[in-house]
Design a protein around this motif. Structure first.
Motif, PDB file in Angstrom:
ATOM      1  N   LYS A 164     -41.488  17.939 103.006  1.00 49.18           N
ATOM      2  CA  LYS A 164     -40.581  16.793 102.795  1.00 49.18           C
ATOM      3  C   LYS A 164     -40.802  16.171 101.421  1.00 49.18           C
ATOM      4  O   LYS A 164     -39.860  15.924 100.676  1.00 49.18           O
ATOM      5  N   ARG A 165     -42.072  15.929 101.096  1.00 55.40           N
ATOM      6  CA  ARG A 165     -42.393  15.258  99.822  1.00 55.40           C
ATOM      7  C   ARG A 165     -42.011  16.138  98.637  1.00 55.40           C
ATOM      8  O   ARG A 165     -41.392  15.685  97.674  1.00 55.40           O
ATOM      9  N   MET A 166     -42.370  17.421  98.724  1.00 56.60           N
ATOM     10  CA  MET A 166     -42.073  18.328  97.606  1.00 56.60           C
ATOM     11  C   MET A 166     -40.571  18.553  97.450  1.00 56.60           C
ATOM     12  O   MET A 166     -40.067  18.642  96.332  1.00 56.60           O
ATOM     13  N   LEU A 169     -39.312  15.617  95.570  1.00 60.93           N
ATOM     14  CA  LEU A 169     -39.739  15.634  94.160  1.00 60.93           C
ATOM     15  C   LEU A 169     -38.900  16.601  93.333  1.00 60.93           C
ATOM     16  O   LEU A 169     -38.453  16.275  92.235  1.00 60.93           O
ATOM     17  N   PHE A 170     -38.692  17.797  93.891  1.00 63.33           N
ATOM     18  CA  PHE A 170     -37.933  18.805  93.144  1.00 63.33           C
ATOM     19  C   PHE A 170     -36.446  18.454  93.113  1.00 63.33           C
ATOM     20  O   PHE A 170     -35.786  18.662  92.088  1.00 63.33           O
ATOM     21  N   ARG A 176     -33.906  23.102  93.689  1.00 59.68           N
ATOM     22  CA  ARG A 176     -33.980  23.318  95.150  1.00 59.68           C
ATOM     23  C   ARG A 176     -35.298  24.018  95.483  1.00 59.68           C
ATOM     24  O   ARG A 176     -35.603  25.070  94.907  1.00 59.68           O
ATOM     25  N   LEU A 177     -36.046  23.415  96.408  1.00 59.64           N
ATOM     26  CA  LEU A 177     -37.293  24.029  96.883  1.00 59.64           C
ATOM     27  C   LEU A 177     -36.924  24.996  98.013  1.00 59.64           C
ATOM     28  O   LEU A 177     -36.674  24.575  99.139  1.00 59.64           O
ATOM     29  N   LEU A 240     -39.990  17.824  85.677  1.00 60.01           N
ATOM     30  CA  LEU A 240     -40.860  16.933  86.452  1.00 60.01           C
ATOM     31  C   LEU A 240     -41.451  15.840  85.557  1.00 60.01           C
ATOM     32  O   LEU A 240     -42.244  15.014  86.012  1.00 60.01           O
ATOM     33  N   GLY A 241     -41.106  15.893  84.265  1.00 64.66           N
ATOM     34  CA  GLY A 241     -41.565  14.857  83.319  1.00 64.66           C
ATOM     35  C   GLY A 241     -42.975  15.101  82.808  1.00 64.66           C
ATOM     36  O   GLY A 241     -43.677  14.162  82.449  1.00 64.66           O
ATOM     37  N   LEU A 242     -43.394  16.372  82.743  1.00 65.21           N
ATOM     38  CA  LEU A 242     -44.802  16.667  82.435  1.00 65.21           C
ATOM     39  C   LEU A 242     -45.036  17.274  81.058  1.00 65.21           C
ATOM     40  O   LEU A 242     -46.148  17.670  80.763  1.00 65.21           O
ATOM     41  N   THR A 243     -44.011  17.371  80.204  1.00 64.30           N
ATOM     42  CA  THR A 243     -44.207  18.182  78.992  1.00 64.30           C
ATOM     43  C   THR A 243     -44.929  17.459  77.875  1.00 64.30           C
ATOM     44  O   THR A 243     -45.587  18.095  77.083  1.00 64.30           O
ATOM     45  N   SER A 244     -44.844  16.133  77.831  1.00 61.03           N
ATOM     46  CA  SER A 244     -45.413  15.438  76.680  1.00 61.03           C
ATOM     47  C   SER A 244     -46.901  15.713  76.562  1.00 61.03           C
ATOM     48  O   SER A 244     -47.451  15.708  75.472  1.00 61.03           O
TER      49      SER A 244
END
Ligand code: UDP
Length: 246
Positions: A164-166, A169-170, A176-177, A240-244
């Protein structure tokens, strides 16, 4: 990109990760390699930068799951490829959650790839490379004692919660997970034993499809020779906003 290994005693080398002795008893260092394998390691390639991306994506997902009350083995990140984790006794099960038909499910049951399942499906595979990780039932788990009935209940509940959580998030990232694989272990807490989520969650262990185009953003790019695997993982991290910080 350098794949310098930590100067620690190696405990175990897997296909995509290496485990080293940790700084304290009961801890391990989990090191993410660039090696990519499929079809029970018959296909193998080194994909520059993959380990760094998988660590970052996995670290983020584990942290989000912890916030949601899912116990995990993760302690802290030590470097771009290294995580400090709790030593866990791995339960020899690959727990697969599926939302959409793909991969071995399509082949086994003759479904069409991309069909949304009536509800999320949980499957158990026996973790044994020599046997090719066969699909098993809950009764196999009970008969062969791979975990107790209470542990299996706990694992099933956690897997559904994680799904559910993942999925949310995706979805927020336009992805689509489709399905994913989890591994669980036992840790000692005081005198008590408890179940924690272990291993990793990354595009190596999930099927992730772009919601607009259905383009594959996961290890199927490697399995199916589609090319652009590391670029796709990079795109997942970016969404996911992780590149910086990679
Ligand atoms: N999976 C995995 N490790 C495995 C087998 C499967 O991480 O050893 C993941 C796979 O990436 C997919 C899901 O579990 O997200 C379901 O895989 P499936 O059973 O469809 O097998 P596959 O088609 O990948 O062989």
């Amino acid at each position: 990109m350098s794949q310098d290994l930590p100067k620690r005693r190696q405990i175990y080398e897997g296909k995509a990760k290496v485990l080293f002795e940790g700084p304290e008893p009961g801890t391990l260092v989990q090191y993410f390699k660039d090696d990519t394998t499929a079809f029970n390691a018959e296909k193998h390639e080194v994909m520059d930068g993959k380990g760094v991306l998988n660590l970052r994506i996995s670290e983020y997902i584990f942290a989000e799951l912890e916030k949601d009350g899912v116990p995990t083995h993760f302690i802290e990140t030590l470097g771009p490829r290294e995580q400090l984790v709790r030593e866990a006794e791995i339960i020899p099960l690959e727990v697969v959650m599926r939302n959409v038909a793909a991969g071995s499910l399509v082949k086994r049951l003759g479904l069409s790839e991309g069909e949304t399942l009536p509800r999320p499906l949980i499957e158990f595979y026996y973790k044994d490379d020599a046997l090719g990780d066969p699909l098993i039932s809950e009764d196999h788990i009970a008969v062969f004692g791979w975990c107790s009935a209470e542990e299996l209940d706990e694992i099933t509940g956690l897997a559904r919660k994680i799904n559910k959580r993942m999925s949310a998030l995706f979805e927020a990232a336009g992805i689509r997970l489709v399905d994913f694989k989890l591994e669980f272990g036992r840790v000692q807490d005081g005198g008590a034993q408890r179940i924690v989520l272990a291993d990793e969650i990354s595009p190596d262990s999930c099927r992730l499809w772009d919601m607009q185009s259905n383009e594959k953003m996961d290890k199927d790019r490697f399995r199916q020779d589609l090319g652009g695997m590391v670029d796709a993982y990079q795109q997942v991290a970016a969404r996911l906003g992780l590149t910086s910080d990679i």
